[in-house]
Motif scaffolding. Structure first.
Motif, PDB file in Angstrom:
ATOM      1  N   ARG A   1      27.859  60.228  49.783  1.00 51.01           N
ATOM      2  CA  ARG A   1      28.394  59.736  48.756  1.00 51.01           C
ATOM      3  C   ARG A   1      28.448  58.196  48.613  1.00 51.01           C
ATOM      4  NH1 ARG A   1      28.622  58.886  43.550  1.00 51.01           N
ATOM      5  NH2 ARG A   1      30.156  59.794  42.401  1.00 51.01           N
TER       6      ARG A   1
ATOM      7  N   GLY B   1      21.067  62.135  38.099  1.00 47.39           N
ATOM      8  CA  GLY B   1      21.447  63.143  39.361  1.00 47.39           C
ATOM      9  C   GLY B   1      20.161  63.794  39.972  1.00 47.39           C
TER      10      GLY B   1
ATOM     11  N   PHE C   1      24.900  56.566  48.619  1.00 47.26           N
ATOM     12  CA  PHE C   1      24.346  56.823  47.347  1.00 47.26           C
ATOM     13  C   PHE C   1      24.961  55.474  46.368  1.00 47.26           C
ATOM     14  CE2 PHE C   1      24.011  57.998  42.832  1.00 47.26           C
ATOM     15  CZ  PHE C   1      22.824  58.553  42.783  1.00 47.26           C
TER      16      PHE C   1
ATOM     17  N   ALA D   1      24.908  60.617  40.741  1.00 55.39           N
ATOM     18  CA  ALA D   1      24.705  61.614  42.103  1.00 55.39           C
ATOM     19  C   ALA D   1      24.977  63.161  41.677  1.00 55.39           C
ATOM     20  CB  ALA D   1      25.886  61.221  43.163  1.00 55.39           C
TER      21      ALA D   1
ATOM     22  N   ASP E   1      21.561  64.833  46.253  1.00 57.44           N
ATOM     23  CA  ASP E   1      21.860  63.763  46.664  1.00 57.44           C
ATOM     24  C   ASP E   1      22.806  63.627  47.574  1.00 57.44           C
ATOM     25  OD1 ASP E   1      19.811  62.999  44.708  1.00 57.44           O
ATOM     26  OD2 ASP E   1      21.330  63.021  43.414  1.00 57.44           O
ATOM     27  N   ILE E   2      24.171  64.324  47.329  1.00 55.53           N
ATOM     28  CA  ILE E   2      25.230  64.195  48.183  1.00 55.53           C
ATOM     29  C   ILE E   2      26.296  65.330  48.413  1.00 55.53           C
ATOM     30  CG2 ILE E   2      25.754  61.939  47.173  1.00 55.53           C
ATOM     31  CD1 ILE E   2      27.772  63.214  45.352  1.00 55.53           C
TER      32      ILE E   2
END
Length: 366
Positions: free
Chosen positions: A157, A103, A160, A140, A144-145
């Motif tokens: 999400r 992540g 990714f 993740a 990232d999300i």
């Protein structure tokens, strides 16, 4: 007239420049090679092969919005090169069968535009290039999300998951009977990364944020899942957690991982729950120590005849050289060169002024 020694002329004019070249070669090539050659090697008992796993945590590739405009390209170049070089040596040393990215792969995943995200992904592919035969898992993170300062964003999400498909075969790793799940501590989302079978006797849980010390919904679900080994990241530092299965789920032991030693644990339903937290591999995260995690897992033969499955786990951190002391050495050399240059320019100007004045005086006398 006495001739000046060529060596003396060379020393006067070029010493700092040659020192800068030598320092550059040492920092960028020689020292990283020597440093990686001193990494601890995890040996396999009795010559039996174990699954070798390289763990990449919090690389957080620098984005395009939060860096000063004139420094952004330089910062991205240097950070990317540091990540790439460290990964190259870790890959060569660890010889992994599986690479797990835990992540926060990018720094501005939540706020980046589509164009900026695509540019960052192209850099990511170049930095973490490896053989296609090596399996990969991508977890993740909140950068990232979303999930820490904001809700997990569904569109991010989905992006990714589409961009980072997981490739995992426990049979190829020699770890049949081990189920692998991904837990998002921030929203409690649980994903199965391996198809559940009747042979599943142990649970390996992957999470960006630590689970054992968490009190949220993610920790409860991980406990209900009866996880045996947890791999996490997020804090940029290295820790080992141990929680006994009996008693309160909030009671655990926490030990910081330091030095070059190897942590050896037995993973099983009759053993405590173990969590290994891997540090960041980026020098930009504000911590003094960076590294990659190296984990080996090997099935232990069941001598009880009860079909019990246990794993022998060995974990170490491949610590990376510090980058800021190297950058400071470059700054010192640069300032030294600027001072020498300014001194020579000033000397030349003053000398020119004196010669011009002397010439004028001589003309007036004549």
């Amino acid at each position: 007239m006495r001739k000046t020694s060529p060596l003396r002329v060379l020393t006067k004019k070029s010493f700092v420049l040659y020192l800068a070249v030598l320092l550059l070669f040492w920092n960028e090539a020689i020292y990283p090679f020597i440093h990686s050659s001193l990494w601890n090697t995890i040996t396999e008992n009795d010559g039996l092969q174990a699954a070798r796993i390289l763990i990449v945590a919090d690389p957080q590739l620098i984005g395009y919005q939060n860096e000063p405009l004139f420094m952004g390209p330089i910062a991205r170049f240097d950070s990317d090169r540091y990540l790439s070089r460290g990964f190259f040596y870790a890959l060569r040393h660890g010889r992994p069968d599986l690479i797990i990215f835990l992540g926060d792969l990018v720094d501005e995943g939540v706020e980046a535009s589509t164009e900026e995200f695509d540019l960052t992904m192209a850099r990511f592919d170049n930095i973490f290039a490896s053989y296609k035969s090596i399996q990969r898992i991508y977890v993740a993170g909140d950068n990232d999300i979303g999930g820490e300062a904001e809700q997990v964003i569904t569109t991010l999400r989905n992006r990714f998951s589409k961009r980072f498909p997981n490739v995992l075969s426990m049979r190829d790793l020699g770890l049949r009977g081990v189920a692998v799940d991904e837990m998002n501590v921030f929203n409690g989302e649980l994903r199965n990364l391996t198809a559940a079978t009747r042979d599943d006797k142990l649970s390996l849980m992957l999470s960006h944020a630590p689970i054992i010390r968490s009190f949220g919904v993610g920790a409860r679900q991980a406990s209900e899942r009866n996880s045996d080994l947890i791999l996490s990241a997020h804090d940029h530092t290295a820790w080992s957690y141990t929680r006994n299965r009996a008693g309160s789920s909030s009671s655990f032991e926490r030990t910081q991982i330091e030095g070059e030693g190897v942590i050896e644990k037995t993973i099983g339903r009759d053993q405590p729950v173990i969590e290994l937290q891997t540090p960041t591999c980026s020098y930009r995260m504000g911590v003094p120590d960076m590294g990659y995690g190296l984990l080996t897992l090997r099935t232990i033969d069941d001598e009880t005849g009860k079909g019990k499955l246990e794993l022998e786990a060995k974990y170490t951190v491949l610590w990376l050289p510090g980058r800021y002391p190297q950058l400071l050495s470059y700054l010192v050399i640069l300032v030294w060169l600027l001072i020498i240059t300014a001194h020579r320019v000033l000397y030349s100007c003053l000398r020119s002024i004196v010669l011009t004045r002397n010439k004028t005086v001589k003309q007036n006398i004549v």
